[in-house]
Design a protein around this motif. Structure first.
Motif, PDB file in Angstrom:
ATOM      1  N   ASP A   1       0.882  -1.178   0.000  1.00 63.24           N
ATOM      2  CA  ASP A   1       0.000   0.000   0.000  1.00 63.24           C
ATOM      3  C   ASP A   1       0.918   1.226   0.000  1.00 63.24           C
ATOM      4  OD1 ASP A   1      -1.703   2.069   0.445  1.00 63.24           O
ATOM      5  OD2 ASP A   1      -2.310   1.444   2.463  1.00 63.24           O
ATOM      6  N   THR A   2       1.090   1.802  -1.180  1.00 59.36           N
ATOM      7  CA  THR A   2       2.091   2.869  -1.312  1.00 59.36           C
ATOM      8  C   THR A   2       1.685   4.155  -0.595  1.00 59.36           C
ATOM      9  OG1 THR A   2       1.108   3.492  -3.416  1.00 59.36           O
ATOM     10  CG2 THR A   2       3.005   2.001  -3.502  1.00 59.36           C
ATOM     11  N   ARG A   3       0.385   4.271  -0.259  1.00 65.84           N
ATOM     12  CA  ARG A   3      -0.057   5.436   0.533  1.00 65.84           C
ATOM     13  C   ARG A   3      -0.043   5.130   2.027  1.00 65.84           C
ATOM     14  NH1 ARG A   3      -1.779   9.912  -1.265  1.00 65.84           N
ATOM     15  NH2 ARG A   3      -3.060  10.468   0.514  1.00 65.84           N
ATOM     16  N   GLY A   4       0.321   3.934   2.371  1.00 67.28           N
ATOM     17  CA  GLY A   4       0.303   3.500   3.765  1.00 67.28           C
ATOM     18  C   GLY A   4       1.397   4.155   4.597  1.00 67.28           C
ATOM     19  N   THR A   5       1.247   4.026   5.925  1.00 63.71           N
ATOM     20  CA  THR A   5       2.253   4.548   6.856  1.00 63.71           C
ATOM     21  C   THR A   5       2.543   3.459   7.888  1.00 63.71           C
ATOM     22  OG1 THR A   5       0.551   5.497   8.290  1.00 63.71           O
ATOM     23  CG2 THR A   5       1.427   6.946   6.578  1.00 63.71           C
ATOM     24  N   PRO A   6       3.088   2.312   7.461  1.00 59.15           N
ATOM     25  CA  PRO A   6       3.204   1.170   8.371  1.00 59.15           C
ATOM     26  C   PRO A   6       3.869   1.539   9.700  1.00 59.15           C
ATOM     27  CG  PRO A   6       4.019   0.613   6.176  1.00 59.15           C
ATOM     28  CD  PRO A   6       3.665   2.054   6.147  1.00 59.15           C
ATOM     29  N   GLY A   7       3.200   1.142  10.765  1.00 58.01           N
ATOM     30  CA  GLY A   7       3.752   1.339  12.097  1.00 58.01           C
ATOM     31  C   GLY A   7       3.469   2.701  12.694  1.00 58.01           C
ATOM     32  N   PHE A   8       3.151   3.686  11.833  1.00 61.22           N
ATOM     33  CA  PHE A   8       2.991   5.061  12.323  1.00 61.22           C
ATOM     34  C   PHE A   8       1.517   5.399  12.446  1.00 61.22           C
ATOM     35  CE2 PHE A   8       3.175   9.752  12.070  1.00 61.22           C
ATOM     36  CZ  PHE A   8       4.108   9.976  13.078  1.00 61.22           C
TER      37      PHE A   8
ATOM     38  N   HIS B   1      14.092  -3.353   3.403  1.00 58.95           N
ATOM     39  CA  HIS B   1      12.931  -2.674   3.971  1.00 58.95           C
ATOM     40  C   HIS B   1      12.122  -2.116   2.809  1.00 58.95           C
ATOM     41  CE1 HIS B   1      16.164  -2.634   6.925  1.00 58.95           C
ATOM     42  NE2 HIS B   1      15.206  -2.877   7.785  1.00 58.95           N
ATOM     43  N   VAL B   2      10.834  -2.317   2.869  1.00 58.71           N
ATOM     44  CA  VAL B   2       9.946  -1.778   1.831  1.00 58.71           C
ATOM     45  C   VAL B   2       9.251  -0.550   2.401  1.00 58.71           C
ATOM     46  CG1 VAL B   2       7.766  -2.202   0.642  1.00 58.71           C
ATOM     47  CG2 VAL B   2       9.579  -3.891   0.519  1.00 58.71           C
ATOM     48  N   VAL B   3       9.541   0.592   1.818  1.00 61.41           N
ATOM     49  CA  VAL B   3       9.010   1.847   2.355  1.00 61.41           C
ATOM     50  C   VAL B   3       8.026   2.471   1.358  1.00 61.41           C
ATOM     51  CG1 VAL B   3       9.617   4.183   3.106  1.00 61.41           C
ATOM     52  CG2 VAL B   3      11.066   2.249   3.765  1.00 61.41           C
ATOM     53  N   PRO B   4       6.761   2.583   1.774  1.00 59.32           N
ATOM     54  CA  PRO B   4       5.775   3.248   0.910  1.00 59.32           C
ATOM     55  C   PRO B   4       6.130   4.731   0.779  1.00 59.32           C
ATOM     56  CG  PRO B   4       4.695   2.062   2.724  1.00 59.32           C
ATOM     57  CD  PRO B   4       6.145   2.117   3.038  1.00 59.32           C
ATOM     58  N   CYS B   5       6.068   5.251  -0.430  1.00 62.21           N
ATOM     59  CA  CYS B   5       6.595   6.602  -0.659  1.00 62.21           C
ATOM     60  C   CYS B   5       5.594   7.600  -1.238  1.00 62.21           C
ATOM     61  CB  CYS B   5       7.820   6.522  -1.563  1.00 62.21           C
ATOM     62  SG  CYS B   5       9.232   5.807  -0.709  1.00 62.21           S
ATOM     63  N   ASP B   6       4.312   7.246  -1.301  1.00 62.61           N
ATOM     64  CA  ASP B   6       3.353   8.245  -1.792  1.00 62.61           C
ATOM     65  C   ASP B   6       3.290   9.443  -0.839  1.00 62.61           C
ATOM     66  OD1 ASP B   6       2.854   6.507  -3.832  1.00 62.61           O
ATOM     67  OD2 ASP B   6       0.688   6.341  -3.508  1.00 62.61           O
ATOM     68  N   ARG B   7       3.457   9.168   0.447  1.00 67.79           N
ATOM     69  CA  ARG B   7       3.518  10.267   1.425  1.00 67.79           C
ATOM     70  C   ARG B   7       4.981  10.482   1.788  1.00 67.79           C
ATOM     71  NH1 ARG B   7      -1.989  10.336   3.874  1.00 67.79           N
ATOM     72  NH2 ARG B   7      -2.919   8.320   3.374  1.00 67.79           N
ATOM     73  N   LYS B   8       5.510  11.567   1.275  1.00 66.72           N
ATOM     74  CA  LYS B   8       6.957  11.788   1.456  1.00 66.72           C
ATOM     75  C   LYS B   8       7.331  11.946   2.921  1.00 66.72           C
ATOM     76  CE  LYS B   8       7.618  13.876  -3.064  1.00 66.72           C
ATOM     77  NZ  LYS B   8       7.735  15.118  -3.809  1.00 66.72           N
ATOM     78  N   TRP B   9       6.459  12.609   3.680  1.00 67.26           N
ATOM     79  CA  TRP B   9       6.814  12.829   5.090  1.00 67.26           C
ATOM     80  C   TRP B   9       6.994  11.493   5.803  1.00 67.26           C
ATOM     81  CZ3 TRP B   9       3.592  10.709   8.703  1.00 67.26           C
ATOM     82  CH2 TRP B   9       2.268  10.453   8.330  1.00 67.26           C
ATOM     83  N   TYR B  10       6.173  10.503   5.426  1.00 67.89           N
ATOM     84  CA  TYR B  10       6.292   9.192   6.079  1.00 67.89           C
ATOM     85  C   TYR B  10       7.596   8.503   5.672  1.00 67.89           C
ATOM     86  CZ  TYR B  10       6.002   4.323   7.215  1.00 67.89           C
ATOM     87  OH  TYR B  10       6.332   3.079   7.695  1.00 67.89           O
ATOM     88  N   SER B  11       7.855   8.472   4.364  1.00 67.39           N
ATOM     89  CA  SER B  11       9.040   7.723   3.908  1.00 67.39           C
ATOM     90  C   SER B  11      10.316   8.323   4.509  1.00 67.39           C
ATOM     91  CB  SER B  11       9.107   7.681   2.381  1.00 67.39           C
ATOM     92  OG  SER B  11       9.093   8.982   1.843  1.00 67.39           O
ATOM     93  N   ARG B  12      10.351   9.642   4.621  1.00 64.42           N
ATOM     94  CA  ARG B  12      11.558  10.279   5.183  1.00 64.42           C
ATOM     95  C   ARG B  12      11.701   9.975   6.667  1.00 64.42           C
ATOM     96  NH1 ARG B  12      10.352  15.790   1.752  1.00 64.42           N
ATOM     97  NH2 ARG B  12      10.953  14.876  -0.253  1.00 64.42           N
TER      98      ARG B  12
END
Ligand code: ADP
Length: 287
Positions: A29-36, A241-252
């Motif tokens: 889920d590229t818009r996801g924020t896993p764990g956050f 690690h697979v990091v969803p990146c649609d939300r830049k603030w999350y990926s960073r």
């Protein structure tokens, strides 16, 4: 400086995004924020606070590199499709630390000289020095991604590379490098929007490459290649690690946490003085 990482997370980032045998690229889920569980506002605030903490850990790594002979470094490997935000990751995450302590390298289409050598030749030359954080914007994994997708070499040549890469990374880890491997995923829709923005804005035209649109047609083949990469090169000593990146603030924020985790695991102290402190105080007082 926020040392406590739990704020905003119900599962630590490093666990939430680590690849497991069940990870499916097609299911990310590229818009996801896993764990956050916090919102964007909290995420952006934490990015600043945790970035400052990352910087203090990096200074310790650097200080140890100046005085210790035993090699210790951290290597962040960023892989992702165009527009996933690799450049932004470097600016907004690595940008928190002293540039002196960063060994940055990016890997594009191999030059004529690079083509004459083994694919790991240019990688070995760019490895982080003792006490440094290395950043690879693309990496040796291009040699099992773009190369596989476009049949740049026959399967008999790319197929053994997975094992070879594992062996190579084992060597790096044994020699004191901690690898932080991040696969960055955006959705096709989000990528389209980011490419459209590049076309609309004169300050972004330089980033636009017509080839990026061509590559969109190869999405399923890229997904297959990314899946094979995760399945075959996520090891206990160098996990992906697979990091969803649609939300830049999350990926960073997530990558900031991965780096903090890697540096904390090194359990570094400030290096002891290699001079007599009292003698030096006395000398200074008299000078
Ligand atoms: P970016 O697009 O990240 O700004 P560049 O345009 O300099 O950077 O180079 C990236 C391109 O180089 C990508 O299309 C990537 O697939 C390609 N590339 C990187 N490594 C290899 C490789 N080993 N073989 C073929 N192409 C590669």
């Amino acid at each position: 400086m926020a040392k406590n990482s739990s704020q905003g997370w119900d599962v630590p980032a490093v666990e939430a995004v680590r690849v497991t045998p069940d990870t499916r690229v097609s299911g990310v889920d590229t818009r996801g924020t896993p764990g956050f569980v916090g919102d964007k506002e909290l995420g952006e605030k934490l990015l600043e606070e945790r970035g400052a903490y990352l910087s203090s850990l990096q200074e310790k790594l650097y200080a140890n590199g100046r005085s210790e002979h035993e090699h210790r470094s951290v290597l962040l490997v960023l892989q992702g499709m165009d527009t996933a935000g690799k450049g932004g990751m470097v600016r907004h995450v690595i940008g928190h630390v002293d540039p002196q302590g960063v060994d940055h390298a990016s890997f594009g289409v191999p030059t004529a000289e690079e083509k004459r050598h083994h694919y790991l030749w240019r990688i070995r030359k760019a490895l982080p020095r003792n006490g440094q954080i290395g950043v690879f914007d693309r990496s040796h994994y291009e040699d099992v991604l773009v190369v596989r997708v476009h049949n740049l070499v026959p399967p008999a040549e790319w197929e053994p590379r997975y094992d070879e890469i594992n062996h190579f990374e084992r060597e790096l880890v044994d020699a004191g490098t901690t690898l932080v491997k991040v696969a960055m995923f955006v959705s096709l829709d989000e990528q389209k929007e980011r490419l459209a923005e590049r076309l609309d804005r004169p300050d972004k035209h330089w980033k636009y490459n017509p080839g990026d649109v061509t590559e969109r047609g190869y999405w399923p083949k890229y997904q297959e290649a990314y899946q094979a990469m995760l399945d075959r090169t996520s090891t206990d000593y160098a996990p992906w690690h697979v990091v969803p990146c649609d939300r830049k603030w999350y990926s960073r924020l997530a990558v900031t946490e991965l780096l903090i985790d890697a540096l904390e695991r090194l359990d570094l102290d400030w290096p002891p003085a290699n001079f007599d402190i009292e003698v030096e105080k006395a000398r200074l007082a008299q000078s």
